[in-house]
Scaffold this active site. Structure first.
Site, PDB file in Angstrom:
ATOM      1  N   PRO A  47       0.841  -1.200   0.000  1.00  7.45           N
ATOM      2  CA  PRO A  47       0.000   0.000   0.000  1.00  7.45           C
ATOM      3  C   PRO A  47       0.879   1.254   0.000  1.00  7.45           C
ATOM      4  CG  PRO A  47      -0.623  -1.522   1.759  1.00  7.45           C
ATOM      5  CD  PRO A  47       0.690  -1.987   1.223  1.00  7.45           C
ATOM      6  N   GLN A  69      -5.985  -2.026   3.468  1.00  8.04           N
ATOM      7  CA  GLN A  69      -5.084  -1.788   4.591  1.00  8.04           C
ATOM      8  C   GLN A  69      -5.654  -0.690   5.475  1.00  8.04           C
ATOM      9  OE1 GLN A  69      -1.180   0.311   4.751  1.00  8.04           O
ATOM     10  NE2 GLN A  69      -0.357  -1.724   5.148  1.00  8.04           N
ATOM     11  N   CYS A 122       4.150   2.832   8.672  1.00  8.93           N
ATOM     12  CA  CYS A 122       4.289   4.164   8.079  1.00  8.93           C
ATOM     13  C   CYS A 122       5.209   5.032   8.932  1.00  8.93           C
ATOM     14  CB  CYS A 122       2.923   4.819   7.945  1.00  8.93           C
ATOM     15  SG  CYS A 122       2.987   6.418   7.112  1.00  8.93           S
ATOM     16  N   ALA A 126       0.351   5.531  -0.200  1.00 13.48           N
ATOM     17  CA  ALA A 126      -0.607   6.631  -0.207  1.00 13.48           C
ATOM     18  C   ALA A 126      -0.513   7.413  -1.509  1.00 13.48           C
ATOM     19  CB  ALA A 126      -0.365   7.550   0.984  1.00 13.48           C
ATOM     20  N   LYS A 138       1.636  -5.173   8.607  1.00 11.99           N
ATOM     21  CA  LYS A 138       2.912  -4.748   8.020  1.00 11.99           C
ATOM     22  C   LYS A 138       3.594  -3.823   9.006  1.00 11.99           C
ATOM     23  CE  LYS A 138       4.872  -2.899   3.720  1.00 11.99           C
ATOM     24  NZ  LYS A 138       5.579  -1.671   4.135  1.00 11.99           N
ATOM     25  N   GLY A 194      11.450  -4.298   1.084  1.00 15.66           N
ATOM     26  CA  GLY A 194      12.579  -3.381   1.126  1.00 15.66           C
ATOM     27  C   GLY A 194      13.616  -3.689   0.075  1.00 15.66           C
ATOM     28  N   GLY A 211       7.063  -2.307  -3.082  1.00 13.07           N
ATOM     29  CA  GLY A 211       6.593  -0.936  -2.972  1.00 13.07           C
ATOM     30  C   GLY A 211       7.185  -0.059  -4.051  1.00 13.07           C
ATOM     31  N   ARG A 212       8.220   0.701  -3.682  1.00  9.56           N
ATOM     32  CA  ARG A 212       8.783   1.691  -4.609  1.00  9.56           C
ATOM     33  C   ARG A 212       9.313   1.074  -5.897  1.00  9.56           C
ATOM     34  NH1 ARG A 212      13.310   4.316  -1.650  1.00  9.56           N
ATOM     35  NH2 ARG A 212      13.439   2.260  -0.690  1.00  9.56           N
TER      36      ARG A 212
END
Length: 381
Positions: A25, A81, A112, A27, A152, A215, A238-239
């Site tokens: 997830p 989430q 977060c 934002a 998470k 990660g 993620g990224r």
């Protein structure tokens, strides 16, 4: 291209995730349009989680929040989430999801690191308060019925306040179905290198349930390497997929050995960019607002390609699909996939002071200091 010796699968309650790949997830990123793109490239394989939803905003039926929990009819399982710091409110949000059939899987965010979340005791700050964490997990699992609840988290607040092993044991005791660990502390934000050894230690510490690693997964080969080196049961991306939704197709290929990785030309990338912007406009209900929302993705999609700074600036201020398409058509669209384009993207800052509520670190068990205002921010970070 590297593949695993055997195809892997992950069980999240009744849901089989094969290959064991989860969209993290993010934002403002993992809304319905972006999830649609990622699913299309994966052939529908994997698990794609919504943006982080604030529990109080959900319970109060905030208009923006209700839009964020919308799932396309092709999404299955539907994964939400939640972020919350009040056990009662978390429980109400979970019960609402169950009673109104809003999702098939609930993930809880304790990872977060942004200040507006941690300063209120949420996100990666919360697991330091062991009793509060336990109360939230008990309420979530207790109200979830047959829906699986996962979580998470990060390693801890900073190197002096590591929490992930304690949090993992609490999660198992509460009945959490699986845990995802981002191998960084909150202080690191997204800087430095993710600690994959911590993922391996958590897997050894909680063998009862699946552990997913998160990660520094920038390519499909990174995902395979993480699983080999840590023994984790799946990966959370993620990224690495920013401007690269086709990464999920690569991941399927890597885990199943079904072909090579995507290496799209700039022309193919441009087509995806326009489709992404169009989907955003349809989702928002306004083409211009959709293209404006898409602007944040432009640099990620174009990373590595020979596109001049002036054109990048022009693309970053487009406000219609016609304008976006016209400007993209001016590029040298025959450019092949650039060498070295799979590197880091997104935020990379690190070594930050973590903003916490006053006195937060005095007692790892006392829950005082968490007020209702901790859940009033509907953006979720």
């Amino acid at each position: 291209m590297t593949t695993l010796a055997q195809p892997s699968m992950l069980s999240i309650g009744p849901h089989t995730v094969q290959p064991p790949v989860v969209l993290a997830p993010m934002a403002g990123i993992t809304n319905a349009p972006f999830r649609t793109l990622c699913r299309e490239f994966s052939g529908g394989k994997g698990l794609f989680v919504s943006e982080m939803i604030t529990t109080r905003a959900l319970v109060e039926r905030n208009e923006k929040t209700m839009q964020l929990i919308h799932f396309d009819e092709t999404e299955t399982p539907r994964s939400i989430q939640l972020y919350g710091v009040d056990p009662v409110t978390v429980g109400k949000a979970v019960r609402m999801i169950v009673d109104e059939d809003l999702a098939d899987h609930i993930d809880l965010n304790f990872g977060c690191p942004v200040p507006k979340v941690t300063r209120k005791g949420g996100g990666s700050a919360l697991p330091y308060k062991r009793n509060l964490l336990r109360a939230i997990l008990d309420e979530a699992v207790g109200n979830a019925g047959d829906l699986p609840v996962t979580m998470k988290m990060r390693k801890g607040i900073d190197d002096d306040h590591i929490t992930y092993l304690d949090a993992g044991r609490i999660a198992v005791q509460a009945g959490v179905t699986a845990i995802a660990l981002h191998g960084r502390t909150a202080a690191q934000h997204y800087g430095g290198t993710a600690d994959w050894d911590a993922i391996a230690r958590l897997k050894e510490h909680v063998p009862e349930i699946p552990v997913l690693g998160n990660g520094d997964i920038w390519s499909a080969d990174d995902a395979l390497r993480m699983m080999r080196e840590t023994g984790c049961d799946g990966v959370v991306v993620g990224r690495g997929c920013l401007g690269r939704p086709w990464l999920f197709g690569d991941l399927v290929a890597a885990f199943e050995g079904g072909g090579g990785y995507a290496r799209p030309s700039l022309r193919e990338v441009a087509d995806v960019m326009v489709r992404h912007a169009r989907l955003l406009g349809e989702w928002i209900g306004d083409e211009s607002r959709g293209v404006i929302d898409f602007r944040k993705h432009v640099a990620w999609y174009l990373k590595g390609f020979a596109v001049g700074s002036e054109m990048r600036k022009r693309l970053a201020v487009t406000s219609s699909l016609e304008e976006l398409g016209a400007q993209l058509s001016e590029l040298d669209l025959d450019q092949p996939w650039p060498v070295g384009a799979d590197g880091p993207r997104g935020r990379t800052s690190g070594n930050n002071r973590v903003v916490l509520p006053d006195g937060w670190l005095k007692d790892p068990y006392d829950c005082a200091g968490v007020g209702e205002d901790a859940e009033l921010d509907t953006s979720g970070g």
